[in-house]
Structures are given as C-alpha cells and as structure tokens.
Design a protein around this motif. Structure first.
Motif, PDB file in Angstrom:
ATOM      1  N   LYS A 156      46.107  33.461  27.102  1.00 15.71           N
ATOM      2  CA  LYS A 156      47.184  32.294  27.044  1.00 15.71           C
ATOM      3  C   LYS A 156      48.244  32.328  26.068  1.00 15.71           C
ATOM      4  N   ASP A 161      50.228  37.390  32.181  1.00 17.22           N
ATOM      5  CA  ASP A 161      49.505  37.045  33.253  1.00 17.22           C
ATOM      6  C   ASP A 161      48.498  38.026  33.636  1.00 17.22           C
ATOM      7  N   GLY A 165      44.964  36.675  34.163  1.00 20.24           N
ATOM      8  CA  GLY A 165      44.124  37.121  35.426  1.00 20.24           C
ATOM      9  C   GLY A 165      42.596  37.668  35.421  1.00 20.24           C
ATOM     10  N   TYR A 168      40.202  35.071  33.804  1.00 20.67           N
ATOM     11  CA  TYR A 168      39.756  34.333  34.939  1.00 20.67           C
ATOM     12  C   TYR A 168      38.651  35.338  35.740  1.00 20.67           C
ATOM     13  N   GLN A 186      36.649  28.958  41.689  1.00 20.59           N
ATOM     14  CA  GLN A 186      37.555  28.257  41.035  1.00 20.59           C
ATOM     15  C   GLN A 186      38.373  29.469  39.981  1.00 20.59           C
ATOM     16  N   SER A 187      37.423  29.958  39.627  1.00 25.13           N
ATOM     17  CA  SER A 187      37.703  31.245  38.482  1.00 25.13           C
ATOM     18  C   SER A 187      38.635  32.285  39.233  1.00 25.13           C
ATOM     19  N   GLN A 189      40.165  32.132  42.029  1.00 28.97           N
ATOM     20  CA  GLN A 189      41.268  31.527  42.662  1.00 28.97           C
ATOM     21  C   GLN A 189      42.401  31.542  41.249  1.00 28.97           C
ATOM     22  N   ASN A 190      42.019  31.117  40.345  1.00 23.50           N
ATOM     23  CA  ASN A 190      42.792  31.088  39.193  1.00 23.50           C
ATOM     24  C   ASN A 190      43.390  32.470  38.798  1.00 23.50           C
ATOM     25  N   ALA A 191      42.560  33.505  38.830  1.00 20.08           N
ATOM     26  CA  ALA A 191      42.681  34.820  38.643  1.00 20.08           C
ATOM     27  C   ALA A 191      43.709  35.329  39.459  1.00 20.08           C
ATOM     28  N   LYS A 192      43.489  35.094  40.905  1.00 23.60           N
ATOM     29  CA  LYS A 192      44.548  35.472  41.865  1.00 23.60           C
ATOM     30  C   LYS A 192      45.886  34.821  41.536  1.00 23.60           C
ATOM     31  N   LYS A 193      46.012  33.661  41.271  1.00 27.51           N
ATOM     32  CA  LYS A 193      47.332  33.052  41.062  1.00 27.51           C
ATOM     33  C   LYS A 193      47.960  33.761  39.730  1.00 27.51           C
ATOM     34  N   ALA A 194      47.464  34.315  38.851  1.00 21.86           N
ATOM     35  CA  ALA A 194      47.845  34.889  37.611  1.00 21.86           C
ATOM     36  C   ALA A 194      48.474  36.186  38.166  1.00 21.86           C
TER      37      ALA A 194
END
Length: 213
Positions: A156, A161, A165, A168, A186-187, A189-194
């Motif tokens: 961060k 990213d 990713g 996460y 949740q983790s 999904q956060n990885a996928k967004k990144a």
C-alpha cells in the motif's frame, strides 16, 4: 538497439500470454545479439529468460541464469541487480519446493536491503510476501499471516497494484488454510480488484480459479 528493445517487449508479451517456448526462443535470440555481458540489455535478457525457465519448471537452468546475474552484479558493485537476482533465486527454490533454501535466500535479501539501507517499499513488500508465502507452504500459518501483514503494508505504501494484489492473494490462501471462508473470499476479491486495476489478466484468471475452489 531500438529493435532489441522492441524484441524484449515482444518476448515479455509472449511470456505474459503463456507462450513460454516462443518467449524462451526470442529471449535467447536477443541475448545472442549482445556482446557486452555487463550491459543493461544483457541483464534484462537474463532476467527475462530466468522468468521463463521458472515458469517452465526448468529450475536448474533458472538457477544458472540468476547465479550469473549475481556474479555480474557483484563484479559491477550493482546493488540493485544483485538484490533482484537474490530474490529471483529465492523464487526458484520456493517453486522447486526447497522451502528451507528459499527462506535462507529471502532472509539474505532482507539482510541486504537492511545493510545498504534500500528503503524501496516495492522491494520490502515482495520480500515479506515471499517469506510469508513460504511459511504458508511450510504450514507456519501464524508466521505467514504476520509476514503477509508487512507485505500488504509496504504494498500500500508503494501504491503498486500488483504488490497489493499479491499480498491480498497471500492472505486469501492463508485464510483458506485456516478454514476461514469469509476472510478467504474477501481477500481474494480484494486481490482481484487490485489485479484488475493493474490489467493483469493472468493473475485475474488465477484468482477466479481460487474463488471457485
């Protein structure tokens, strides 16, 4: 030289799309055109070829390339490429499932970063990620989670990213091993967004596979 740069770009694109044999051939062709083995271009080619060998699980050849990089970096007092090569060699051992050796190399990298006061958040994020991931593979889940926390912190801080990713994704696999379905999902999904922000299609596919498990 411009043509060589374009060929390196093409070789990486082949690697990124999964055309590993074609990427290997092109990287070899590029290296054969470079007479100065101390040049940035030669080092770039060795790095690329090493990545391909790891992906092909030809670990002895990958070790050879990264040890050559370390030798060149030492002779040139090139701290940046020396550090990168140690990290990559650690990845080779991790993928070869030689976890004790991998941890030694990643600790060596961390010691190197400390010694030369290399404060790159990117380098530290990658180092903590690898140490966390190796501990996960060794079933040391508490230690893995602590190290992954550090990886995410530095990821961060770097704003990268791909690093975010990866951290996460590491958490997702740790929570998967701990049987915590909520935090695992949740983790991931956060990885996928990144990874989507970074347009890393291969990483996105890997996350989708993990989410379907």
């Amino acid at each position: 030289m411009r043509l060589l740069k374009e060929e390196f770009t093409q070789a990486f694109e082949l690697f990124d799309k999964g055309y590993l044999v074609e990427a290997e051939v092109l990287y070899r062709e590029c290296l054969s055109k470079i007479s100065d083995t101390n040049s940035d271009e030669y080092l770039q080619g060795l790095h690329g070829l090493g990545y391909v060998k790891v992906a092909l699980h030809r670990f002895d050849e990958a070790r050879s390339h990264y040890n050559e990089l370390i030798k060149i970096a030492l002779s040139n007092e090139d701290k940046v490429n020396h550090c990168i090569a140690i990290h990559q060699l650690g990845m080779v051992e991790r993928m070869a499932e030689k976890f004790d050796e991998a941890l030694k190399l990643f600790q060596s990298e961390a010691d190197f970063l400390e010694k030369y006061k290399i404060e790159s958040a990117l380098n530290w994020s990658a180092n903590f990620y690898e140490r966390g991931y190796v501990n996960l593979k060794m079933k040391n889940l508490k230690k893995a989670e602590q190290l992954m926390e550090e990886s995410l912190h530095y990821a961060k801080k770097s704003g990268d990213d791909i690093c975010i990713g990866c951290a996460y994704r590491g958490f997702g696999e740790i929570y998967q091993a701990k049987g915590n379905d909520v935090l695992e999902k949740q983790s991931f999904q956060n990885a996928k967004k990144a990874f989507e922000r970074a347009s890393d299609n291969l990483a996105i596919k890997e996350i989708d596979m993990l989410l379907r498990k």
